[in-house]
Scaffold this active site. Structure first.
Site, PDB file in Angstrom:
ATOM      1  N   HIS A  10      22.228  16.554   5.472  1.00  0.00           N
ATOM      2  CA  HIS A  10      21.781  16.157   4.134  1.00  0.00           C
ATOM      3  C   HIS A  10      22.964  15.985   3.181  1.00  0.00           C
ATOM      4  O   HIS A  10      24.057  15.675   3.617  1.00  0.00           O
ATOM      5  CB  HIS A  10      20.724  17.139   3.624  1.00  0.00           C
ATOM      6  CG  HIS A  10      19.631  17.344   4.629  1.00  0.00           C
ATOM      7  ND1 HIS A  10      18.613  16.440   4.827  1.00  0.00           N
ATOM      8  CD2 HIS A  10      19.428  18.329   5.557  1.00  0.00           C
ATOM      9  CE1 HIS A  10      17.811  16.859   5.799  1.00  0.00           C
ATOM     10  NE2 HIS A  10      18.297  18.008   6.274  1.00  0.00           N
ATOM     11  N   GLU A  24      19.143  23.204   1.226  1.00  0.00           N
ATOM     12  CA  GLU A  24      19.754  23.114   2.555  1.00  0.00           C
ATOM     13  C   GLU A  24      21.129  22.460   2.502  1.00  0.00           C
ATOM     14  O   GLU A  24      22.070  22.913   3.165  1.00  0.00           O
ATOM     15  CB  GLU A  24      18.828  22.316   3.495  1.00  0.00           C
ATOM     16  CG  GLU A  24      19.371  22.178   4.900  1.00  0.00           C
ATOM     17  CD  GLU A  24      18.465  21.376   5.824  1.00  0.00           C
ATOM     18  OE1 GLU A  24      18.792  21.271   7.021  1.00  0.00           O
ATOM     19  OE2 GLU A  24      17.432  20.858   5.339  1.00  0.00           O
ATOM     20  N   HIS A  79      22.218  22.574  10.223  1.00  0.00           N
ATOM     21  CA  HIS A  79      21.006  22.453   9.409  1.00  0.00           C
ATOM     22  C   HIS A  79      20.389  23.823   9.122  1.00  0.00           C
ATOM     23  O   HIS A  79      20.769  24.827   9.715  1.00  0.00           O
ATOM     24  CB  HIS A  79      19.965  21.584  10.138  1.00  0.00           C
ATOM     25  CG  HIS A  79      20.270  20.126  10.102  1.00  0.00           C
ATOM     26  ND1 HIS A  79      19.650  19.247   9.249  1.00  0.00           N
ATOM     27  CD2 HIS A  79      21.168  19.404  10.812  1.00  0.00           C
ATOM     28  CE1 HIS A  79      20.154  18.033   9.434  1.00  0.00           C
ATOM     29  NE2 HIS A  79      21.075  18.101  10.387  1.00  0.00           N
ATOM     30  N   GLU A 145      19.775  24.920  13.777  1.00  0.00           N
ATOM     31  CA  GLU A 145      18.894  25.225  12.639  1.00  0.00           C
ATOM     32  C   GLU A 145      19.083  26.703  12.316  1.00  0.00           C
ATOM     33  O   GLU A 145      18.548  27.577  12.990  1.00  0.00           O
ATOM     34  CB  GLU A 145      17.434  24.930  12.994  1.00  0.00           C
ATOM     35  CG  GLU A 145      17.119  23.448  13.167  1.00  0.00           C
ATOM     36  CD  GLU A 145      16.862  22.723  11.841  1.00  0.00           C
ATOM     37  OE1 GLU A 145      17.080  23.329  10.768  1.00  0.00           O
ATOM     38  OE2 GLU A 145      16.431  21.556  11.892  1.00  0.00           O
TER      39      GLU A 145
END
Length: 265
Positions: A10, A24, A79, A145
């Site tokens: 992102h 995030e 992430h 993640e």
């Protein structure tokens, strides 16, 4: 030279998952920068490029095209997750078309083992998916993640700079093991730049935040001195004394007058 492309997920106009006052894009960038610094400061054969080093917008195509044209040997995408507030833990992904005996899967085994040893998160396992960064890269790729941002337990950890440093170290431990990275001067003297020691963790976090806002990477290390717990803010470790002196000057120019260098053999 091992070319490692580190991709903080992102960024810019895309905040990613959000929860508990966190975004995030900020967490992933911080962890990725720490991974880069650990690799470049400690290993001789790691060449690192990041998809972004600040809060910029970059498309998925731009990221994978850049890694492919650079000729990266490994693509690591960082992430955080979100779901419904109750889900928590760590998981990682390789592309769904790959077999469990593939080279990429073997790298995933190593990375997963090293990261989950240290990250204090529930282990949700090794997974596969058809994510763009896993599908469109021409080299082995892994997407991690690192907790659920909308879960109270995980978010509390994410907020802690020393946890983010530990998670970065877990990723680096995996990379070092998977790709046989060579440490710099293992037996030589290490010069650490200490930007303050505090008995209050909150004060240490304020100092770390001040340094970060001045573009100086740092992390908090808990140490026991004379039976008391102190929180030391470290702003780099160098095998070369001159590099440590240059960093010390940078720290002092940021208004931290009580910074000093400590030598560790």
């Amino acid at each position: 030279m091992m070319k490692i492309y580190v991709d903080p997920g992102h960024g810019g106009s895309d905040p990613g998952a959000q929860g508990n006052g966190l975004k995030e894009k900020d967490i992933t960038l911080d962890i990725a920068r720490r991974i880069r610094n650990l690799l470049t400061n400690n290993y001789t054969n790691a060449d690192v490029r990041m998809s972004r080093t600040g809060d910029s917008t970059k498309s998925l195509n731009e990221r994978t095209n850049e890694a492919n044209s650079w000729g990266a040997d490994y693509y690591l995408s960082i992430h955080c997750n979100s779901f419904n507030g109750s889900a928590q833990g760590y998981e990682d992904y390789i592309h769904s078309s790959l077999s469990d005996s593939s080279t990429t899967a073997r790298y995933q085994d190593i990375m997963h083992s090293e990261i989950t040893k240290v990250n204090q998160l529930r282990n949700r396992g090794q997974k596969k998916a058809n994510f763009h960064v896993l599908r469109e890269t021409t080299m082995s790729a892994l997407l991690t993640e690192n907790g659920f941002i909308d879960n109270d337990h995980d978010a509390k950890l994410m907020r802690d700079p020393s946890w983010r440093q530990t998670v970065a170290q877990g990723h680096v431990n995996g990379l070092a093991k998977a790709f046989n990275l060579k440490r710099k001067k293992e037996d030589g003297t290490l010069y650490k730049v200490v930007a303050g020691s505090f008995q209050s963790k909150e004060n240490a976090e304020k100092r770390e935040s001040h340094l970060q806002s001045n573009g100086i990477e740092s992390f908090i290390e808990a140490v026991t001195m004379s039976g008391e717990r102190w929180y030391r803010v470290q702003a780099g470790a160098f095998s070369n004394r001159n590099n440590a002196e240059a960093q010390l000057e940078k720290v002092k120019n940021a208004g931290v007058e009580d910074a000093f260098i400590t030598a560790v053999n």
